[in-house]
Scaffold this motif. Structure first.
Motif, PDB file in Angstrom:
ATOM      1  N   LEU A  21      -2.988  -3.345   1.445  1.00 23.28           N
ATOM      2  CA  LEU A  21      -3.959  -3.739   0.403  1.00 23.28           C
ATOM      3  C   LEU A  21      -3.328  -3.524  -0.971  1.00 23.28           C
ATOM      4  O   LEU A  21      -2.594  -2.547  -1.189  1.00 23.28           O
ATOM      5  CB  LEU A  21      -5.202  -2.855   0.485  1.00 23.28           C
ATOM      6  N   LEU A  22      -3.672  -4.392  -1.906  1.00 23.87           N
ATOM      7  CA  LEU A  22      -3.183  -4.238  -3.277  1.00 23.87           C
ATOM      8  C   LEU A  22      -3.574  -2.861  -3.831  1.00 23.87           C
ATOM      9  O   LEU A  22      -2.774  -2.177  -4.477  1.00 23.87           O
ATOM     10  CB  LEU A  22      -3.762  -5.375  -4.142  1.00 23.87           C
ATOM     11  N   SER A  23      -4.795  -2.445  -3.552  1.00 25.05           N
ATOM     12  CA  SER A  23      -5.247  -1.139  -4.060  1.00 25.05           C
ATOM     13  C   SER A  23      -4.379  -0.007  -3.512  1.00 25.05           C
ATOM     14  O   SER A  23      -4.094   0.967  -4.212  1.00 25.05           O
ATOM     15  CB  SER A  23      -6.712  -0.906  -3.697  1.00 25.05           C
ATOM     16  N   ASP A  24      -3.936  -0.135  -2.274  1.00 25.23           N
ATOM     17  CA  ASP A  24      -3.079   0.885  -1.670  1.00 25.23           C
ATOM     18  C   ASP A  24      -1.703   0.883  -2.352  1.00 25.23           C
ATOM     19  O   ASP A  24      -1.165   1.936  -2.713  1.00 25.23           O
ATOM     20  CB  ASP A  24      -2.967   0.602  -0.166  1.00 25.23           C
ATOM     21  N   LEU A  25      -1.177  -0.311  -2.570  1.00 20.88           N
ATOM     22  CA  LEU A  25       0.134  -0.414  -3.223  1.00 20.88           C
ATOM     23  C   LEU A  25       0.120   0.254  -4.597  1.00 20.88           C
ATOM     24  O   LEU A  25       1.090   0.888  -5.003  1.00 20.88           O
ATOM     25  CB  LEU A  25       0.533  -1.897  -3.352  1.00 20.88           C
ATOM     26  N   LEU A  26      -1.009   0.127  -5.308  1.00 19.05           N
ATOM     27  CA  LEU A  26      -1.074   0.634  -6.686  1.00 19.05           C
ATOM     28  C   LEU A  26      -1.555   2.085  -6.776  1.00 19.05           C
ATOM     29  O   LEU A  26      -1.663   2.634  -7.872  1.00 19.05           O
ATOM     30  CB  LEU A  26      -2.007  -0.261  -7.513  1.00 19.05           C
ATOM     31  N   ASP A  28      -0.404   5.058  -6.228  1.00 18.25           N
ATOM     32  CA  ASP A  28       0.405   6.230  -6.612  1.00 18.25           C
ATOM     33  C   ASP A  28       0.336   6.563  -8.094  1.00 18.25           C
ATOM     34  O   ASP A  28       0.566   7.704  -8.484  1.00 18.25           O
ATOM     35  CB  ASP A  28       1.881   5.999  -6.246  1.00 18.25           C
ATOM     36  N   ASN A  29       0.057   5.554  -8.923  1.00 16.05           N
ATOM     37  CA  ASN A  29       0.100   5.790 -10.370  1.00 16.05           C
ATOM     38  C   ASN A  29      -1.137   5.185 -11.037  1.00 16.05           C
ATOM     39  O   ASN A  29      -1.329   3.968 -10.996  1.00 16.05           O
ATOM     40  CB  ASN A  29       1.383   5.143 -10.922  1.00 16.05           C
ATOM     41  N   VAL A 258       7.413   5.126  -4.463  1.00 19.64           N
ATOM     42  CA  VAL A 258       6.502   4.397  -3.565  1.00 19.64           C
ATOM     43  C   VAL A 258       7.199   3.954  -2.273  1.00 19.64           C
ATOM     44  O   VAL A 258       6.607   3.976  -1.194  1.00 19.64           O
ATOM     45  CB  VAL A 258       5.897   3.171  -4.303  1.00 19.64           C
ATOM     46  N   ARG A 259       8.460   3.565  -2.379  1.00 24.09           N
ATOM     47  CA  ARG A 259       9.146   2.978  -1.220  1.00 24.09           C
ATOM     48  C   ARG A 259       9.091   3.853   0.043  1.00 24.09           C
ATOM     49  O   ARG A 259       8.757   3.353   1.125  1.00 24.09           O
ATOM     50  CB  ARG A 259      10.597   2.649  -1.587  1.00 24.09           C
TER      51      ARG A 259
END
Ligand SMILES: Cc1ncc(COP(=O)(O)O)c(C=O)c1O
Length: 363
Positions: A21-26, A28-29, A258-259
């Motif tokens: 999900l986009l929300s998950d990708l974002l 961390d910050n 993130v990676r």
């Protein structure tokens, strides 16, 4: 695949893990969203924004950002690489089974096509004697996929060296599709790249498979700088660039913070999904045989049922709303390719429906 994958209830045809999900990708910050909202929706750097190319270059020993070209998926990377390095009538050698894009391009553009094989009876090890026999001074390029789609096989160091030796004797290029690097099932050691081991080498990567971000449509080519410049020229005529937002999102995904989280997520899906598939196959005694995949979210399964693979896949789709890839698509009837890097409930429900059809066929 694209005709039906959005229509079925259970899509077990995809080769990557369940997407992020986009929300998950974002997540961390907290500043990520504001920074994205402040994006100027201009053309990005046509060859990829520097921040993204830096993060990609950091994944390869000895690479700089000038060795990287960002493309619209690995599919464009393969396409424009082939068109840069080969002309109609040139000889190309392709590993089989394989993701069939380059095989199809070779047919479409009348290349002289030769194939060498991964051998099921040897646990999908490559037949290097066969490769040695078919490569000649006329061979322009050898195309490999490592880790392999559809078998999940990972080449050993010795096999990589042997392929390079054979290419070097012919002064042939190697194009290595490495989109499943990072999607290892049995080890936390990332599959090493061919990059840096041979001068005539192009490696291809992607956000789609190991990172679970196919919707970004971001891939890349890594190659010697002058080769990158030539492929870039074709890229400019094909897509101009990937999108600005995708460049930025991919740079976030490949950032050092993130990676590792994303790679771990991918491996978790693969490591939890395969035992579910394996148990299901074991429950159907004498119906399936499989060489356990070492990487990727797919298994290439041989089945012992009296039905052609395309017919089997079609019946599954029409009667059970489950989608798999028939072995016929790889020129190998009596196999199918099936995904397992999926949420367990979804995977199990899809497998239950396949079970129902198998019972009907056996009856
Ligand atoms: C081996 C391989 N290469 C390339 C691609 C294309 O990937 P992308 O989504 O990055 O264009 C795929 C997609 O299935 C693949 O399996």
């Amino acid at each position: 695949m694209s005709k039906y994958e959005q229509e079925v209830e259970f899509n077990l045809s995809e080769s990557g893990v369940h997407p992020i999900l986009l929300s998950d990708l974002l997540s961390d910050n907290p500043n990520n969203i504001d920074q994205l909202l402040a994006t100027d929706l201009n053309y990005p750097y046509v060859n990829g924004i520097p921040e993204l190319r830096e993060n990609i270059a950091a994944l390869y020993d000895g690479a700089t950002i000038n060795n990287i070209l960002v493309t619209t998926g690995a599919i464009e990377a393969n396409y424009n690489t082939i068109h840069t390095l080969l002309n109609t009538g040139d000889e190309i050698v392709i590993m089989l089974p394989n993701y069939m894009q380059i095989w199809g391009i070779a047919k479409n553009f009348d290349f002289k096509l030769k194939t060498f094989h991964l051998r099921e009876e040897n646990g999908w090890k490559p037949d290097l004697d066969e490769l040695n026999e078919i490569v000649t001074r006329n061979t322009k390029l050898i195309a490999v996929c490592n880790p392999n789609n559809p078998t999940g096989y990972i080449l050993t160091e010795n096999e990589m060296k042997a392929i390079i030796d054979i290419a070097e004797q012919a002064r042939a290029w190697i194009l290595t599709d490495e989109v499943y690097c990072g999607a290892e099932r049995l080890t936390d050691k990332q599959t090493p790249s061919f990059f840096g081991r041979y001068d005539r080498l192009v490696a291809v990567g992607s956000m789609s498979k190991a990172y679970g971000l196919p919707g970004l449509r971001i891939g890349w080519v890594i190659a010697p700088v002058d080769t990158i410049d030539q492929i870039w020229a074709r890229h400019e005529y094909t897509t101009i660039s990937a999108t600005m937002l995708s460049n930025k999102l991919a740079a976030i995904a490949l950032s050092p913070k993130v990676r590792p989280r994303i790679i771990q997520r991918t491996r978790n899906y693969i490591r939890k999904g395969y035992p579910i598939l394996k148990q299901w196959m074991d429950d159907h005694e004498n119906t399936f045989s499989v060489v356990p995949p070492q990487a990727a979210a797919i298994a290439f399964v041989r089945y012992h049922l009296d039905i052609n693979s395309t017919e089997f896949a079609e019946r599954l789709r029409k009667e059970k709303s489950v989608f798999i890839v028939p072995g016929d698509h790889f020129g190998m009837d009596k196999f199918f390719r099936i995904s397992f890097g999926l949420p367990p409930d979804y995977l199990t429900s899809g497998l239950n429906r396949i079970h129902d059809l198998i019972m009907e066929i056996k009856r």
